[in-house]
Design a protein around this motif. Structure first.
Motif, PDB file in Angstrom:
ATOM      1  N   ILE A 115       0.790  -1.205   0.157  1.00 24.60           N
ATOM      2  CA  ILE A 115       0.335   0.043   0.380  1.00 24.60           C
ATOM      3  C   ILE A 115       0.858   0.658   0.229  1.00 24.60           C
ATOM      4  N   ILE A 116       0.414   1.708  -0.946  1.00 26.63           N
ATOM      5  CA  ILE A 116       1.744   3.264  -0.648  1.00 26.63           C
ATOM      6  C   ILE A 116       0.092   4.066  -0.890  1.00 26.63           C
ATOM      7  N   THR A 117       1.182   5.722  -0.740  1.00 22.63           N
ATOM      8  CA  THR A 117       0.486   6.971  -0.698  1.00 22.63           C
ATOM      9  C   THR A 117       0.676   7.506  -2.213  1.00 22.63           C
ATOM     10  N   LEU A 118      -0.268   8.326  -2.397  1.00 22.28           N
ATOM     11  CA  LEU A 118      -0.227   9.344  -3.912  1.00 22.28           C
ATOM     12  C   LEU A 118      -0.566  11.413  -3.159  1.00 22.28           C
ATOM     13  N   GLU A 119       0.193  11.971  -2.881  1.00 23.53           N
ATOM     14  CA  GLU A 119       0.181  12.786  -2.757  1.00 23.53           C
ATOM     15  C   GLU A 119       0.101  14.747  -4.079  1.00 23.53           C
ATOM     16  N   ARG A 173       9.647   5.427  -7.879  1.00 25.18           N
ATOM     17  CA  ARG A 173       8.596   5.832  -7.668  1.00 25.18           C
ATOM     18  C   ARG A 173       6.821   6.873  -7.908  1.00 25.18           C
ATOM     19  N   LEU A 174       5.979   5.922  -8.164  1.00 28.25           N
ATOM     20  CA  LEU A 174       4.947   5.362  -8.321  1.00 28.25           C
ATOM     21  C   LEU A 174       4.027   6.948  -8.814  1.00 28.25           C
ATOM     22  N   GLU A 175       3.938   8.264 -10.021  1.00 30.71           N
ATOM     23  CA  GLU A 175       3.787   9.245  -9.998  1.00 30.71           C
ATOM     24  C   GLU A 175       2.776   9.333 -11.227  1.00 30.71           C
ATOM     25  N   LEU A 176       1.153   9.794 -10.638  1.00 32.39           N
ATOM     26  CA  LEU A 176      -0.218   9.522 -11.538  1.00 32.39           C
ATOM     27  C   LEU A 176      -0.550  10.582 -11.552  1.00 32.39           C
ATOM     28  N   LYS A 177      -1.277  11.321 -12.197  1.00 29.24           N
ATOM     29  CA  LYS A 177      -2.446  12.199 -12.582  1.00 29.24           C
ATOM     30  C   LYS A 177      -4.007  12.182 -12.059  1.00 29.24           C
ATOM     31  N   ALA A 187      -0.356  16.226 -11.345  1.00 30.88           N
ATOM     32  CA  ALA A 187       0.819  14.775 -10.247  1.00 30.88           C
ATOM     33  C   ALA A 187       0.472  14.613  -8.865  1.00 30.88           C
ATOM     34  N   HIS A 188       0.788  13.556  -8.437  1.00 31.23           N
ATOM     35  CA  HIS A 188       0.201  13.001  -7.414  1.00 31.23           C
ATOM     36  C   HIS A 188       1.544  11.555  -7.920  1.00 31.23           C
ATOM     37  N   LYS A 189       3.099  12.015  -6.533  1.00 30.67           N
ATOM     38  CA  LYS A 189       3.744  11.034  -6.727  1.00 30.67           C
ATOM     39  C   LYS A 189       3.780  10.564  -4.788  1.00 30.67           C
ATOM     40  N   GLU A 190       4.793   9.069  -4.917  1.00 28.38           N
ATOM     41  CA  GLU A 190       4.326   9.104  -4.250  1.00 28.38           C
ATOM     42  C   GLU A 190       5.041   9.055  -2.754  1.00 28.38           C
ATOM     43  N   ILE A 191       4.913   9.418  -1.869  1.00 32.08           N
ATOM     44  CA  ILE A 191       5.485   9.919  -0.986  1.00 32.08           C
ATOM     45  C   ILE A 191       5.188   8.106   0.385  1.00 32.08           C
TER      46      ILE A 191
END
Length: 62
Positions: A8-12, A42-46, A57-61
């Motif tokens: 489980i990851i968090t996108l910010e 690290r994952l980056e999604l819109k 853009a939301h990057k993984e923290i």
């Protein structure tokens, strides 16, 4: 008991995090899962940010 490869990851939101004067109270965050074997970087999604009121853009923290 075996550990799974999905974590489980968090996108910010990157715009809310960097521009403090523009943001309202809070930062947009989403949770999702990723396969750590296939996606090691690290994952980056819109995603939609309700604070910016647009897709950003939301990057993984951690």
């Amino acid at each position: 008991m075996a550990k799974g490869v999905r974590i489980i990851i968090t996108l910010e939101c990157t715009e809310c995090r960097t521009n403090a004067s523009k943001r309202s109270k809070g930062v947009s965050r989403y949770t999702t899962t990723k396969n750590r074997r296939n996606t090691t970087a690290r994952l980056e999604l819109k995603k939609f940010c309700p604070h910016c009121n647009k897709h950003t853009a939301h990057k993984e923290i951690k």
